[in-house]
Design an enzyme around this catalytic site. Structure first.
Site, short mmCIF file in Angstrom:
data_model
loop_
_atom_site.label_atom_id
_atom_site.label_comp_id
_atom_site.label_asym_id
_atom_site.label_seq_id
_atom_site.Cartn_x
_atom_site.Cartn_y
_atom_site.Cartn_z
N TRP A 36 19.02 -45.87 23.19
CA TRP A 36 18.52 -46.59 22.01
C TRP A 36 18.76 -45.82 20.71
O TRP A 36 18.66 -44.59 20.69
CB TRP A 36 17.02 -46.79 22.19
CG TRP A 36 16.25 -47.16 20.97
CD1 TRP A 36 15.75 -46.31 20.03
CD2 TRP A 36 15.87 -48.49 20.55
NE1 TRP A 36 15.07 -47.02 19.05
CE2 TRP A 36 15.13 -48.36 19.35
CE3 TRP A 36 16.08 -49.77 21.08
CZ2 TRP A 36 14.60 -49.45 18.68
CZ3 TRP A 36 15.56 -50.87 20.40
CH2 TRP A 36 14.83 -50.71 19.22
N MET A 37 19.02 -46.56 19.61
CA MET A 37 19.07 -45.98 18.26
C MET A 37 18.23 -46.83 17.32
O MET A 37 18.29 -48.05 17.38
CB MET A 37 20.52 -45.98 17.77
CG MET A 37 20.69 -45.76 16.26
SD MET A 37 22.35 -46.20 15.66
CE MET A 37 23.26 -44.70 15.93
N ASP A 39 16.37 -45.80 13.14
CA ASP A 39 16.68 -45.34 11.78
C ASP A 39 17.73 -44.24 11.66
O ASP A 39 17.72 -43.28 12.43
CB ASP A 39 15.43 -44.72 11.13
CG ASP A 39 14.18 -45.53 11.32
OD1 ASP A 39 14.26 -46.64 11.85
OD2 ASP A 39 13.11 -45.02 10.93
C1 FRU Z 1 10.99 -47.07 10.98
C2 FRU Z 1 10.10 -46.21 11.87
C3 FRU Z 1 9.65 -44.98 11.11
C4 FRU Z 1 9.36 -44.01 12.21
C5 FRU Z 1 10.43 -44.33 13.21
C6 FRU Z 1 10.04 -44.16 14.64
O1 FRU Z 1 11.83 -47.92 11.69
O2 FRU Z 1 9.00 -46.97 12.34
O3 FRU Z 1 8.56 -45.19 10.24
O4 FRU Z 1 9.43 -42.68 11.78
O5 FRU Z 1 10.80 -45.69 12.98
O6 FRU Z 1 11.12 -44.32 15.50
#
Ligand code: FRU
Length: 492
Positions: A36-37, A39
């Site tokens: 999975w990817m 942010d």
């Molecule tokens: C945004 C988020 C961030 C958090 C991360 C966790 O998509 O919810 O706020 O750090 O993803 O994977």
């Protein structure tokens, strides 16, 4: 311990690779080798190369305890996957190395990220969580040493969501922006440090209210662009409004000024930065030549992700160059991406009278440059049909809707799982719409009028849905001469 966890995660990826199916695999967009990817994290230029990290779960194509995946590139086009950079598991980041940023100080590359711990069972927000800001460093840009939490208490006891540190250099200090939530209201917090280790809280740079601003601002970024300060963020909890805000969460910006008291004085309302279905958690990087480059996660929470059945999931958008026109941001594809172009074909569609035409172009990895002529067109709608199947079942439409005076991206028949339309306005008096379109195996990115608007969406057509057509409904649709390129399949 960290080294063992990283090795184990790397082995999990290697074990999954033979089972991966590549029908939807992107040819020139970054996605994880397996797993999975979400942010983009830690976008940084270090020793002559661009580094992109990302939220990564190596053990399954679902979100889980977050690792930091890692890739680098000398030219923004060719990317090399590097070993996973961070694994959760220390007391301060036991359940996840959440989003954050990277900075270079002297010879050292620093990562600043959120250490996440569930207080109850994993994934249960109600039972609470603890989030702290952590530091890690590397001298070779590949292997990182963790230094633990550098901010371990939020500035108010009612703040539980406290994450996504964005650090930058200003004067002789490091600055940090953090997204937070107090009760049901969102906050932008600022900190300052001389050494990346001792941080002083400067307070609330901006406070929002649940009804107007959502309940949480994820992934803040704060930077100067052509004389104005830009607060770029991902608000959660906003309702659709007219044609806007139809994704579960949005990604948008406000222009303003970060004043001497470290308050962000907002001078414009929230504006969505992209109007496609799949765009979130965008972050920027200042390139050595002064360009502000931006990447986003090209997916959306809780949206259909058919590639999960193929053992991978998630992608980043193409890198984009940001610029500003008054109160609006403009995004153009990074100029380096011209290197993807292979063979060029002229597109001479001309005028089409009520009907459709199949074009002599086929492909999954294509770039189009063309203009829709509004003067002389009388059709109710006209435009392109992309990724069409021969049996007529699949197609992704991009067209001008004359009645609504909007440019529409329609993925009602775009393949597995996805549906729905998104659109952007066409200004009164505008006589043509300039389009630059990037198609990859499971994505479409449309740059409208040289980046005034963009629409980025995932699509999941069958691998053999490769046709391209033009159409006009009830009247004439005029297409100015254009071009189409097949793009390099870099199998990133
Ligand atoms: C945004 C988020 C961030 C958090 C991360 C966790 O998509 O919810 O706020 O750090 O993803 O994977």
């Amino acid at each position: 311990m960290q080294a063992d966890l990283l090795d184990e995660a790397q082995r999990a990826i290697a074990r999954t690779l033979p089972a991966r199916r590549d029908d939807y695999r992107l040819g020139y967009h970054l996605s994880p080798p397996a797993g999975w990817m979400n942010d983009p994290n830690g976008l940084v230029y270090f020793r002559g190369e661009y580094h992109v990290f990302y939220q990564h779960h190596p053990y399954s194509p679902q979100w889980g305890p977050m690792y930091w995946g890692h890739a680098r590139s000398a030219d923004l086009v060719h990317w090399e996957h590097l070993p996973i950079a961070l694994a959760p598991g220390d007391p301060f980041d036991r359940d996840g190395c959440f989003s954050g940023s990277a900075v270079v100080d002297g010879d050292t590359l620093y990562l600043i990220y959120t250490g996440h711990r569930w207080l109850g069972e994993a994934g249960n927000d109600e039972q609470g969580m603890r989030q702290v800001q952590c530091l890690a460093s590397s001298t070779d840009g590949i292997a990182f040493t963790k230094h633990g939490a550098v901010i371990d208490t939020p500035p108010h006891p009612d703040i539980m969501h406290f994450r996504d540190p964005r650090v930058w250099r200003r004067g002789d200090h490091w600055w940090m922006a953090l997204g937070a939530r107090q009760g049901d209201d969102p906050l932008l917090l600022l900190y300052r440090s001389r050494d990346l280790r001792q941080w002083d809280c400067l307070g609330r740079a901006l406070e929002g209210r649940r009804e107007a601003d959502g309940y949480m601002w994820e992934c803040p970024d704060l930077f100067e662009l052509e004389g104005r300060d830009v607060f770029l963020f991902s608000p959660q909890g906003l309702e659709p409004d007219g044609h806007e805000r139809w994704n579960l969460f949005q990604n948008g910006y406000r222009l303003g000024r970060l004043d001497e008291r470290a308050r962000f004085v907002a001078e414009s309302e929230l504006r969505e930065i992209d109007h496609g279905h799949d765009f979130y958690a965008a972050q920027t990087l200042l390139a050595p030549d002064g360009r502000r480059l931006l990447w986003a996660w090209m997916d959306m929470w809780q949206s259909p992700m058919p590639s999960q059945a193929h053992h991978w999931c998630g992608a980043l958008t193409l890198p984009r160059e940001l610029s500003r026109d008054g109160d609006r941001l403009r995004m153009r594809p990074a100029r380096e991406l011209a290197a993807l172009r292979q063979s060029r074909q002229a597109l001479a569609i001309g005028a089409l009278e009520s009907g459709s035409r199949t074009l002599e172009v086929r492909g999954a990895l294509l770039e189009f440059e063309l203009e829709l002529e509004l003067t002389g067109s009388s059709a109710e709608r006209f435009g392109l049909a992309l990724r069409c199947s021969d049996d007529g079942r699949e197609r992704t439409l991009l067209y001008f809707d004359a009645m609504a005076r909007r440019l529409v991206l329609d993925r009602q028949h775009s393949g597995a799982g996805v549906s729905g339309v998104r659109s952007v306005p066409v200004a009164p008096g505008q006589t043509r719409i300039a389009l630059r379109i990037f198609l990859d195996r499971s994505s479409i990115e449309v740059f409208v009028d040289d980046g005034v608007h963009t629409l980025s969406s995932r699509i999941y057509p069958r691998p053999d849905s490769l046709g391209v057509g033009a159409f006009a409904v009830n009247g004439r649709g005029v297409f100015a001469e254009g071009a189409v390129w097949s793009l390099a399949d870099l199998k990133l």
